[in-house]
Design an enzyme around this catalytic site. Structure first.
Site, PDB file in Angstrom:
ATOM      1  N   GLU A 194       0.837  -1.200   0.000  1.00  0.00           N
ATOM      2  CA  GLU A 194       0.000   0.000   0.000  1.00  0.00           C
ATOM      3  C   GLU A 194       0.875   1.254   0.000  1.00  0.00           C
ATOM      4  OE1 GLU A 194      -3.236  -0.199   2.836  1.00  0.00           O
ATOM      5  OE2 GLU A 194      -3.260  -2.399   2.719  1.00  0.00           O
ATOM      6  N   TYR A 195       0.294   2.347  -0.454  1.00  0.00           N
ATOM      7  CA  TYR A 195       0.989   3.647  -0.547  1.00  0.00           C
ATOM      8  C   TYR A 195       2.199   3.586  -1.480  1.00  0.00           C
ATOM      9  CZ  TYR A 195      -1.913   4.420   3.563  1.00  0.00           C
ATOM     10  OH  TYR A 195      -2.981   4.510   4.421  1.00  0.00           O
ATOM     11  N   MET A 239     -10.067  -4.017  -1.876  1.00  0.00           N
ATOM     12  CA  MET A 239     -10.179  -3.625  -0.468  1.00  0.00           C
ATOM     13  C   MET A 239     -11.283  -2.577  -0.333  1.00  0.00           C
ATOM     14  SD  MET A 239      -6.220  -3.638   0.854  1.00  0.00           S
ATOM     15  CE  MET A 239      -5.625  -2.434  -0.328  1.00  0.00           C
ATOM     16  N   TYR A 287     -13.378  -1.184   1.608  1.00  0.00           N
ATOM     17  CA  TYR A 287     -13.757  -0.803   2.969  1.00  0.00           C
ATOM     18  C   TYR A 287     -12.863   0.343   3.420  1.00  0.00           C
ATOM     19  CZ  TYR A 287     -10.307  -4.635   3.248  1.00  0.00           C
ATOM     20  OH  TYR A 287      -9.238  -5.481   3.033  1.00  0.00           O
ATOM     21  N   GLU A 288     -13.097   0.828   4.622  1.00  0.00           N
ATOM     22  CA  GLU A 288     -12.356   1.935   5.231  1.00  0.00           C
ATOM     23  C   GLU A 288     -12.770   3.308   4.696  1.00  0.00           C
ATOM     24  OE1 GLU A 288      -9.336   1.643   7.982  1.00  0.00           O
ATOM     25  OE2 GLU A 288     -11.300   0.659   8.135  1.00  0.00           O
ATOM     26  N   TRP A 337     -11.349  -9.226   5.792  1.00  0.00           N
ATOM     27  CA  TRP A 337     -10.363  -8.597   6.672  1.00  0.00           C
ATOM     28  C   TRP A 337     -11.075  -8.224   7.973  1.00  0.00           C
ATOM     29  CZ3 TRP A 337      -5.373  -8.285   7.304  1.00  0.00           C
ATOM     30  CH2 TRP A 337      -4.890  -7.426   8.298  1.00  0.00           C
TER      31      TRP A 337
END
Length: 377
Positions: free
Chosen positions: A169-170, A232, A234-235, A357
């Site tokens: 990530e990032y 992913m 979510y978040e 997750w």
């Protein structure tokens, strides 16, 4: 199975009688502790009836740390296709860094349920955060890339993993294509030895979406480079952000619809959050910090504070507010209604399966619902 939303005056006895089931079956499926208190607005999975006659074959992947409770893992493994062990790090020279807690017991336990274990590779620094400089050092060095891939192959073979999941990530925008090439090379080498490679994708809604989470991820390139991907999704609601649904259905749908313009549906696993958040209001940017909670725990908080659970029709997510010690709280989580809506997206878009997750907390109703709607391979 059916879903019932608790109404004022309901009791577990009344609901069990209404559907011709038992208190034991209801309390087991929904993890309701004695004395079986309920929250108004709580969604219950009713273990009666027959599964969807239009069931299709899907996969079910679950992420777990090696310190997962053996009991929780044992309860979850019957529903899984793959157990993703989080996580292995690496150095700038391509040496693998194993988890701090031994993971061999998880791999062996999974084998007993015919579940494949997958090594999750992450560029976590000493501070426990994703380190894009570490990614940069490896993807720009042919020597480091070769060492990392060779060490992954050796570890996968020695420990009995079924493949590697790349969760970077990032990633710096300048490293985007080099990262894609790394995944493609890793997959080629792994496939030659009979192993698979998956890659986690941040929830993009367009190819040129700005932001450090998104610019280093080429959906089309990575979809072609890997055997499968995890969205992913979510978040949106997260630890340091304002109170809102973690995975609002309208936002999840946007991510899927963009992904399908770049990646075949049979390669896409939809990320499912097995957690919620409890925020103290008002939200203050840079100061507020939500507490992570489980879905079963969220219902108990509503019960303890005698507040009803509400449901947001747009986000398709449950939420409630309560006051403790003079401070107002807002809670967002998942229940069988919100999960059913997400699982329906698998059918609507013909996706491969889900990636949860994470599975450190048992949410039995989620797995019962998934197994009722699909044949899990």
């Amino acid at each position: 199975m059916q879903i019932y939303v608790v109404q004022p005056g309901d009791s577990i006895d009344r609901i069990a009688g209404l559907y011709g089931t038992t208190i034991a079956e209801l309390s087991y499926a929904n993890q309701i502790p004695y004395p079986y208190r309920l929250a108004v607005g709580q969604a219950l999975l009713i273990p009666v009836g027959q599964g969807d006659v239009d069931r299709r074959v899907v996969t079910a992947n679950g992420y777990a740390y090696p310190f997962i409770s053996p009991w929780v893992l044992e309860q979850t493994l019957p529903y899984l296709t793959n157990l993703l062990v989080f996580s292995y790090g690496f150095t700038t020279e391509g040496q693998l860094i194993p988890p701090n807690v031994a993971d061999q017991w998880m791999i062996e336990e999974a084998q007993g349920f015919a579940v494949s274990s997958i090594l999750v590779l992450t560029p976590l620094g000493a501070d426990g955060r994703f380190n894009n400089n570490l990614i940069h050092e490896v993807v720009t060095s042919e020597t480091a890339r070769e060492a990392l891939i060779s060490n992954l192959l050796l570890t996968v073979e020695e420990k009995g993993f079924g493949g590697v999941d790349v969760d970077f990530e990032y990633i710096l925008a300048e490293d985007r294509d080099l990262f894609t090439s790394f995944v493609a090379e890793l997959r080629q080498r792994m496939n030659e030895s009979g192993y698979m490679v998956s890659v986690a994708l941040a929830p993009k809604t367009s190819a040129d979406q700005p932001g450090l989470l998104y610019e280093g991820k080429d959906y089309g390139g990575l979809g072609a480079a890997a055997d499968e991907v995890l969205l992913m999704a979510y978040e949106w609601g997260y630890t340091y952000g304002p109170a809102m649904a973690v995975a609002p259905l309208n936002k999840v749908r946007q991510v899927i619809e963009y992904a399908l313009t770049e990646i075949p549906p049979e390669k896409i696993n939809l990320g499912i959050p097995n957690y919620g958040y409890d925020w103290i209001l008002p939200y203050v940017r840079g100061e507020s910090r939500a507490v992570t909670i489980g879905h079963v725990e969220a219902v108990q908080i509503a019960i303890e504070n005698d507040v009803p659970i509400q449901f947001d029709d747009t986000a398709q997510s449950p939420y409630f507010t309560y006051i403790r010690d003079g401070k107002e709280h807002e809670v967002w989580f998942e229940d069988v209604r919100s999960l059913q809506a997400k699982f329906n997206l698998l059918k609507e878009y013909d996706l491969k399966g889900i990636g949860v997750w994470q599975i450190m907390r048992l949410f039995r109703a989620m797995w019962l619902l998934y197994a009722d709607m699909f044949y899990v391979q």
